[in-house]
Motif scaffolding. Sequence first.
Motif, PDB file in Angstrom:
ATOM      1  N   HIS A 112      29.045 138.940  19.271  1.00  0.00           N
ATOM      2  CA  HIS A 112      29.692 137.664  19.595  1.00  0.00           C
ATOM      3  C   HIS A 112      28.873 136.845  20.593  1.00  0.00           C
ATOM      4  CE1 HIS A 112      33.818 139.208  18.038  1.00  0.00           C
ATOM      5  NE2 HIS A 112      33.015 138.833  17.077  1.00  0.00           N
ATOM      6  N   GLU A 113      28.216 137.561  21.491  1.00  0.00           N
ATOM      7  CA  GLU A 113      27.321 136.874  22.434  1.00  0.00           C
ATOM      8  C   GLU A 113      26.221 136.145  21.639  1.00  0.00           C
ATOM      9  OE1 GLU A 113      27.589 135.900  25.834  1.00  0.00           O
ATOM     10  OE2 GLU A 113      27.980 138.016  26.217  1.00  0.00           O
ATOM     11  N   ASN A 114      25.716 136.798  20.610  1.00  0.00           N
ATOM     12  CA  ASN A 114      24.662 136.200  19.787  1.00  0.00           C
ATOM     13  C   ASN A 114      25.188 135.025  18.966  1.00  0.00           C
ATOM     14  OD1 ASN A 114      23.081 138.175  20.838  1.00  0.00           O
ATOM     15  ND2 ASN A 114      22.766 139.316  18.934  1.00  0.00           N
ATOM     16  N   GLU A 115      26.414 135.159  18.474  1.00  0.00           N
ATOM     17  CA  GLU A 115      27.008 134.037  17.724  1.00  0.00           C
ATOM     18  C   GLU A 115      27.086 132.794  18.607  1.00  0.00           C
ATOM     19  OE1 GLU A 115      30.617 134.399  15.459  1.00  0.00           O
ATOM     20  OE2 GLU A 115      30.360 136.552  15.253  1.00  0.00           O
ATOM     21  N   ILE A 116      27.517 132.997  19.848  1.00  0.00           N
ATOM     22  CA  ILE A 116      27.637 131.860  20.778  1.00  0.00           C
ATOM     23  C   ILE A 116      26.257 131.237  21.009  1.00  0.00           C
ATOM     24  CG2 ILE A 116      28.120 131.226  23.192  1.00  0.00           C
ATOM     25  CD1 ILE A 116      30.397 133.290  23.169  1.00  0.00           C
ATOM     26  N   ALA A 117      25.265 132.104  21.254  1.00  0.00           N
ATOM     27  CA  ALA A 117      23.916 131.607  21.545  1.00  0.00           C
ATOM     28  C   ALA A 117      23.361 130.796  20.372  1.00  0.00           C
ATOM     29  CB  ALA A 117      22.999 132.785  21.869  1.00  0.00           C
ATOM     30  N   GLN A 118      23.520 131.335  19.162  1.00  0.00           N
ATOM     31  CA  GLN A 118      22.984 130.652  17.977  1.00  0.00           C
ATOM     32  C   GLN A 118      23.655 129.312  17.746  1.00  0.00           C
ATOM     33  OE1 GLN A 118      22.399 134.527  15.055  1.00  0.00           O
ATOM     34  NE2 GLN A 118      24.400 133.655  15.368  1.00  0.00           N
ATOM     35  N   SER A 119      24.982 129.277  17.956  1.00  0.00           N
ATOM     36  CA  SER A 119      25.736 128.073  17.628  1.00  0.00           C
ATOM     37  C   SER A 119      25.563 127.013  18.704  1.00  0.00           C
ATOM     38  CB  SER A 119      27.220 128.411  17.478  1.00  0.00           C
ATOM     39  OG  SER A 119      27.366 129.529  16.629  1.00  0.00           O
ATOM     40  N   GLN A 121      16.599 126.713  10.710  1.00  0.00           N
ATOM     41  CA  GLN A 121      15.672 125.574  10.844  1.00  0.00           C
ATOM     42  C   GLN A 121      16.056 124.675  12.021  1.00  0.00           C
ATOM     43  OE1 GLN A 121      16.103 124.294   6.717  1.00  0.00           O
ATOM     44  NE2 GLN A 121      13.926 124.706   6.330  1.00  0.00           N
ATOM     45  N   ARG A 122      17.365 124.471  12.180  1.00  0.00           N
ATOM     46  CA  ARG A 122      17.811 123.652  13.324  1.00  0.00           C
ATOM     47  C   ARG A 122      17.491 124.352  14.643  1.00  0.00           C
ATOM     48  NH1 ARG A 122      23.993 122.230  12.518  1.00  0.00           N
ATOM     49  NH2 ARG A 122      23.702 120.901  14.352  1.00  0.00           N
ATOM     50  N   LEU A 123      17.654 125.675  14.658  1.00  0.00           N
ATOM     51  CA  LEU A 123      17.335 126.439  15.874  1.00  0.00           C
ATOM     52  C   LEU A 123      15.841 126.340  16.186  1.00  0.00           C
ATOM     53  CD1 LEU A 123      19.578 129.592  15.308  1.00  0.00           C
ATOM     54  CD2 LEU A 123      19.695 128.080  17.301  1.00  0.00           C
ATOM     55  N   ALA A 124      15.036 126.411  15.142  1.00  0.00           N
ATOM     56  CA  ALA A 124      13.584 126.321  15.340  1.00  0.00           C
ATOM     57  C   ALA A 124      13.225 124.944  15.895  1.00  0.00           C
ATOM     58  CB  ALA A 124      12.860 126.590  14.030  1.00  0.00           C
ATOM     59  N   ALA A 125      13.865 123.916  15.333  1.00  0.00           N
ATOM     60  CA  ALA A 125      13.588 122.545  15.789  1.00  0.00           C
ATOM     61  C   ALA A 125      13.993 122.366  17.253  1.00  0.00           C
ATOM     62  CB  ALA A 125      14.329 121.548  14.900  1.00  0.00           C
ATOM     63  N   ALA A 126      15.022 123.112  17.674  1.00  0.00           N
ATOM     64  CA  ALA A 126      15.499 123.006  19.062  1.00  0.00           C
ATOM     65  C   ALA A 126      14.709 123.926  20.000  1.00  0.00           C
ATOM     66  CB  ALA A 126      16.989 123.347  19.115  1.00  0.00           C
TER      67      ALA A 126
END
Length: 492
Positions: free
Chosen positions: A237-244, A127-132
Amino acid sequence: MTLRLFNTLTGQMDELVPSDGETLRMYACGPTIYDYGHIGNFRTFLQVDVLRRALKLTGTKVRHVMNITDVDDKIIRNSTAAGIPIGEYTARYEKAFFEDLEALRVERPEIISRATEHIPQMVELIQRLAAAGAAYQAEDGSWYFRLAAFPEYGKLSKKDLSGMEDGARVDVDEYEKDSARDFALWKAAKPGETSWDTPIGRGRPGWHIECSTMAMEYLGESFDLHAGGEDLIFPHHENEIAQSESVTHKTFARHWMHVRFLLVDGKKMSKSEGNFYTLRDLLLKGYKASAIRLALISVPYRHQLNFTFDGLIEATSAIERLRTFKQRLTEGSFAAGESPAMQEAAKKAQAEYLSALSNDLNTAEARAPIFDLLRAGNTAIDQGELKAGDRDAILAVLASFDAVFDVIEDRDAEITRHALEYAEQSGRLGDVAPELLAAQGLTDEAVEALVAERTQAKKQRNFARADQIRNELAEKGVVIEDSKDGARWKRK
Ligand SMILES: [Zn+2]
């Protein structure tokens, strides 16, 4: 003393120190529990174990989080095929995984977190990612991460992703190694699949989102170190960085440690090559857990390890030498005092050992001074020159070695017995080495009794009986060693 460790993110050796000056906060990707772990998986867990033990040895506290992936494509496929709920399916392999870690003496992380127990937190992150503006929902109800929203994508793997296709999507947990796509954060429920009813719809989490969520849940938005196998650099790990970082705008993990793949007999391990081994396969072949541990950690984590049976035999004999040496030290009687040469040798071994470990966890170089000390110590004992003070100094070095390597205390027989129970319960007795079955026919008590009987027979000069017992035991894999302090025995 400060540990220097190669950092995949910066591409150089960096000092590894806790950012709060006290406790090193670290996250290491755990297993997907859909099958028994193989030695390639365990090499990674063991090297992370070496890291946490080395940190503790040098006075740093650790808060180590490991996730358990207990829902994913493979788990759903396998549990459906087995006709049981995923929880029942994964419970069996989770239990086996922890038994295997214990057999290999891998310390338990401070926090173990299961994906299925953190669904609300994952939903909140999405939800936070969507808001951003970094996540969107597709027509089928699944949620995807929008790669175009994170220009730094590729900074860990150093891949040139300039040609990536905007809006191209992938919904499997693992995707091709050279293409970057919008990846699934949340997969809409398909008929018959395990799913959760949540504010973002009915479905289940993707693999990548669980690690971002649980790392931040237990370690905060920015923490010291993230570890895993080298195969996880991209895309996981690249995806973890992107999401966070898309929501926190803070560095997710400052330091990234990646353990290299192993080869078996010079080849990539695979079922079709016939060189694929679980830990249990090796135990049933008669190799000791301690030898497997030593073989898997003795090559530094950034080097490719070529795992061979010769290597296991070498590790077995190295451990035997260490154990015999320690026994000589603890059971022998030595005159009071110290000899300057031995004191110096112990001090030198300790300094070289710590220096090698702190240099990117160079386990191969860390081993060498310990065996130099072993040779010098054995010679001094043989020549009657070792003093009680030297013994104490050497034992302290061995304790420091074992704080990381942990192979000297002998618990192998018990682990082998557990492996045999597993073989019996899972119909694998046919895979057990014959000499192992024979040896297990004798309990420790039975061996003790036979050894005592042999000692008695020798005293009564009944050498025929004494030899007969020695041969009988040898056939069952038990070796007797006579010394001036009496007879000792061990299982081969
Ligand atoms: Zn992960």
